[in-house]
Design a protein around this motif. Structure first.
Motif, short mmCIF file in Angstrom:
data_model
loop_
_atom_site.label_atom_id
_atom_site.label_comp_id
_atom_site.label_asym_id
_atom_site.label_seq_id
_atom_site.Cartn_x
_atom_site.Cartn_y
_atom_site.Cartn_z
N TYR A 2 0.85 -1.18 0.00
CA TYR A 2 0.00 0.00 0.00
C TYR A 2 0.89 1.24 0.00
N TYR A 4 0.81 5.62 0.01
CA TYR A 4 0.05 6.87 0.13
C TYR A 4 0.38 7.73 -1.08
N LYS A 11 -4.26 6.57 0.94
CA LYS A 11 -3.46 5.37 0.79
C LYS A 11 -4.12 4.47 -0.25
N ASP A 350 2.92 -1.62 4.25
CA ASP A 350 1.83 -0.69 4.54
C ASP A 350 2.38 0.73 4.52
N ASP A 351 2.66 1.21 3.34
CA ASP A 351 3.18 2.57 3.16
C ASP A 351 4.41 2.82 4.04
#
Length: 465
Positions: A2, A4, A11, A350-351
RNA sequence: GGUGCCAUCGCCAAGCGGUAAGGCCGCAGCCUGCAAAGCUGCUAUCCCCGGUUCAAAUCCGGGUGGCACCUCCA
């Protein structure tokens, strides 16, 4: 994975434009001076991204340019009497030296503006022929922003007030128009010949041209991810996106990522404020790995307030990893623990959630120490821990040093001798049960910023801070 | 003037509608000749005021306070 997206401000699930492959372009430095902490942060942010993408089994084409033609470089030439390449070669080498020191992996491709003039010429010619650009009487070529209805969609800065501070050029059709090509002044010796005359590139064209030159893209996008510092969103990336869109007929990048700024003592670090902080200066005081750990320990999108107190606090966290490593050196490397590896990778996917990643590492360290306390000679355990540490090194770029050397950073041979002599004397005193003397020697070492610990394998020492 | 971002324990910092991760510091315990290191345990209701919701640190509105971009800058 993921990411952003700083244009959509949300995101998004990362889906590459071509399966299994990621093209990443990051705006690199203008090589007219040494790299400062902000350069380091930007490079580190995207170094982490590239590492995570690779660990996620993507083939990563990572491009980071060197801007080696620019007004600031020309100013430096005039100041120093040196040639363009004398200056840019020097600072390019020093930049790479610094980035190597903080563990930034080299990009796949590092194009230089001076070596990409052909690509710029192509793109500018295309823009002129498609009527997106025009030449004024002095030979400058400008991009006509009014021809791109999507101009402003990236940064959302479209009001007329926005451009009130941009230099006014009389012949520009719109105040927002920007130079693609600057015609050669008589007294300038940094000029290149093109179809539209002798001159040098404007600020924004090189990135678009390099991307066109080094990537294939699809009908929809040229590259997957475009990155850079938060300050580049406008006007640099806005202009880049616009000229590329007009020249190629499709969007420049699918995702845009911008790293936050480094502040020093709560204030923006900038040339004009006079509080710039060169990486080289920081590296004199602290090892590159300690700086890397500190500078990457805060999420890339947040502002980073650089100060020595926080740096030393963050170092203590790295120390714990190396203390664990001291307990298991020489045991060989096994496979990393699957759950640990999975958890760490997904945190970073996750970013780049480094905070969660670090907490997973801390948890692994605590559990490993606990396990080593109860089964100190479990060889498989040690191998697995080594495997975990190796994975951390690959994914995050720290923890790969020899743990004993890590704790001796900044200690020269003379001091080392002195420390070891004192430790011998203390051991002797302990043997004689002369604890008063032993403690006195320990205090003496502590005053030298040396911490000692008695272990089953004898006394070991660490240099603190 | 225009456009954004941010505000969570003493400090650093996660959190992305389901009832507050982690690190530093501190305290207690185990271990130690004593320490150090390591381990265990303890320590916050999320700037303020409204609203939406069964449920908000998390969404919306309004404040207050920081910061950034609009000018070379990562």
């Amino acid at each position: 994975m993921y990411i952003y997206d700083s244009v959509q401000k949300t995101k998004l699930k990362f889906e590459p434009i071509q399966t299994g492959k990621v093209t990443l372009y990051v705006c690199g430095p203008t090589v007219y001076d040494d790299a400062h902490l902000g350069h380091a942060r930007s490079a580190l942010s995207f170094d982490l991204l590239a590492r995570v993408l690779k660990a996620s089994n993507y083939e990563v084409i990572f491009i980071r340019n060197f801007t080696d033609v620019d007004d600031k470089i020309i100013a430096k030439m005039q100041q120093t009497g040196k040639s363009l390449h004398e200056i840019t070669d020097f600072y390019t080498d020093r930049y790479l030296e610094d980035m190597d020191a903080i563990g930034v992996l080299r990009p796949t491709i590092s194009p230089k503006a001076t070596e990409s003039i052909d690509a710029m010429e192509d793109m500018i010619s295309t823009l002129i022929s498609k009527d997106y650009a025009y030449q004024i009487s002095n030979g400058d070529v400008y991009f006509d922003t009014s021809k791109d209805e999507l101009y402003g969609s990236l940064s959302k800065k479209v009001s007329d007030d926005t451009v009130s501070r941009i230099e006014h050029i009389f012949e520009k059709k719109n105040s927002k128009d920007f130079a693609l090509w600057k015609a050669c002044d008589e007294n300038e010796n940094v000029c290149f010949d093109t179809k539209f005359g002798r001159g040098r590139p404007g600020w924004h064209i090189e990135c678009s041209a390099m991307i066109a030159k080094h990537t294939n893209g699809t009908d929809e996008y040229s590259i997957d991810i475009h990155g850079g510092g938060a300050d580049l969103l406008f006007p640099h990336h806005e202009n880049e996106a616009s000229q590329s869109r007009c020249a190629t007929g499709h969007a420049l990048a699918k995702y845009w990522m911008h790293n936050g700024f480094v502040q020093v003592d709560g204030e923006k670090m900038s040339k004009s404020l006079g509080n710039s902080f060169f990486l080289k200066d920081a590296l004199k005081a602290y090892d590159g790995e300690i700086l890397r750990f500190y500078l990457t320990s805060i999420h890339y999108r947040n502002d980073f307030n650089f100060n020595e107190i926080d740096l030393l606090q963050s170092k203590k966290r790295l120390d714990k990893l190396y203390r664990l490593k001291k307990r298991i050196v020489g045991s060989g490397i096994g496979a990393a623990n699957f759950e640990f590896k999975t958890a760490l990778l997904s945190a970073m996917q996750d970013d780049l959630n480094i905070s969660v990643a670090l907490s997973i590492i801390d948890d692994m360290i605590a559990k490993s120490n606990e396990a080593l306390d109860s089964t100190p000679s479990d060889k498989n355990l040690k191998k697995e821990i080594m495997g975990n540490l190796e994975f951390i090194g690959i994914l995050l770029g720290f923890g790969a040093k020899d743990p004993f050397l890590y704790f001796q950073l900044g200690v020269d041979e003379g001091l080392k001798q002195k420390i070891e002599t004192l430790i011998k004397q203390r051991s002797e005193a302990k043997k004689q049960k002369d604890f008063a003397l032993a403690d006195q020697i320990r205090d003496q070492l502590n005053d030298m910023d040396i911490n000692i610990m008695d272990t089953a394998n004898g006394t070991v020492w660490e240099k603190l801070s």
